[in-house]
Scaffold this motif. Sequence first.
Motif, PDB file in Angstrom:
ATOM      1  N   GLU A 404       0.690  -1.338  -0.365  1.00 46.36           N
ATOM      2  CA  GLU A 404       0.249  -0.269  -0.608  1.00 46.36           C
ATOM      3  C   GLU A 404       1.229   1.370   0.211  1.00 46.36           C
ATOM      4  O   GLU A 404       1.042   2.488  -0.225  1.00 46.36           O
ATOM      5  N   GLU A 405       1.980   1.134   0.173  1.00 44.60           N
ATOM      6  CA  GLU A 405       2.961   2.070   0.381  1.00 44.60           C
ATOM      7  C   GLU A 405       3.806   3.032  -0.515  1.00 44.60           C
ATOM      8  O   GLU A 405       4.348   3.708  -0.912  1.00 44.60           O
ATOM      9  N   HIS A 408       3.347   5.498  -3.535  1.00 49.29           N
ATOM     10  CA  HIS A 408       3.802   6.859  -2.789  1.00 49.29           C
ATOM     11  C   HIS A 408       5.278   7.153  -2.844  1.00 49.29           C
ATOM     12  O   HIS A 408       5.652   7.944  -2.306  1.00 49.29           O
ATOM     13  N   TRP A 414       7.710  12.354   1.260  1.00 47.88           N
ATOM     14  CA  TRP A 414       6.878  11.053   1.581  1.00 47.88           C
ATOM     15  C   TRP A 414       8.074   9.644   2.223  1.00 47.88           C
ATOM     16  O   TRP A 414       8.912   9.596   1.547  1.00 47.88           O
ATOM     17  N   SER A 416       8.253   6.534   4.644  1.00 42.75           N
ATOM     18  CA  SER A 416       6.982   5.304   5.533  1.00 42.75           C
ATOM     19  C   SER A 416       7.041   5.852   7.162  1.00 42.75           C
ATOM     20  O   SER A 416       8.473   6.125   7.509  1.00 42.75           O
TER      21      SER A 416
END
Length: 470
Positions: A404-405, A408, A414, A416
């Motif tokens: 899901e990361e 990005h 950005w 995590s």
Amino acid sequence: MTGPVGRLRALPLRSRLALLVATAVAVAVAAVATACWFVTREQLDSQLDSSLLNSPEVDKSLVTELLASCRGAGRGPQHPPGSYTLQIIDAAGTVCESPGSTRISPTDEDLAVAAGKRRDVLHSGTDADGQEMRIYTYGLELHPSGEVYAVSVARPEKEVTGPLSTLAWVLLLVSGIGVVGAGAAGLWVARTGLRPVDDLADAVEHVAETEDLTVRIPVEGEDEIARLSRSFNSMTSSLATSRDRQSQLIADAGHELRTPLTSLRTNIELLARSDQTGRAIPPDDRKALMTSVKAQMTELAALIGDLQELSRPDAAQPGPLQVVALHDITRTALRRARLRGPELTITAELAPWYVRAEPAALERAVVNVLDNAVKFSPSGGTIEVVLHRGELTVRDHGPGIPAEELPHVFERFWRSPGARQLPGSGLGLSIVARTVQQAGGAIALRPAPGGDGTVASIRLPGAPQPPPEL
């Protein structure tokens, strides 16, 4: 600019379009009306001549009767045939016209027919009242006397000029109405067709006055105006996105700068307070403070460098493109990565590959990818680097990136949640992605096989190998 062209350009666009439409219609109508008038005149002239050439034959008794009348021996024919004017010319040039007709002076051509030198002649002339006439003269021999006379049959040319004058006025009136109507229609069409342009102009003025980039123009159809409207909407959308990204960049940069600056300020204040109060800081604590200050200064310098790199427009290249050896650049980056992770094992299989890129930017991109692998590799871990047919892959054996990361990872600033305590600004992969795209390549991150670590893949198109230097 003066003159008709300058005055025309000074008019509004819709007025120019209406004027040009009216002018074009006026020229077309004038050409058609003129052609119609000339064709009609030619047709009427031809019909008049044909009516004379095909007029009823004047029999010898009618000529004899007319001659007797002219000599005082009779009353002569009371009604000439049809609407024709009839007269007889003898060889001496004496003219005898029918009763009720106006004499037409004979020409040399008529006299030549009367003398038997010509068979017939068709020409224009004028009667004694000044009326223009169309005349057909032919020879006629009387028997048994053998006398030769010229018989002239004539009709007024006003039979042609009268309808032509009426036609000219009708064409002029119709042309005028057509031109005025075309001008009005052109103005209406111009106003209707240019309404989207007015909307576009209003939108541009609104954006200039208010800087409101949310304005959109309704798009209808597939014509040039619709294309212009779509282009304007796309431009304002891109500008709005760019402004939002700029605002976000400033906000993120302020947030990222705040943490190292706060820590740096705290450490410096501790050192300054120690000097002011005379209370010495233990050597080990002072050394730790100086090491922290140095690390924070290094982090600030790296962050500022990354911000400067990202401040360039996306379409601009940081330097001229050159044909460079990707395998050599990767070897240089590997040396730096081994210095930063001496406890790691870094293996490399590099096949020769040449690309067209800016050397310094490409080297920085490869260094960022390797630094990312070093940062997330466990102590004593292994990093595998392979360059094969234009694809550079870097695999680490760290914790990996959750699925899901992954969308990005190339966004600016950005990081995590699990990496927020590690050094870095979150700009490294964003810079890598832009550099690779500028070189015409692509970059991707994916989970390593077996879920152990992450694989970073950079694919760049090849370029011809440069000739060896002499």
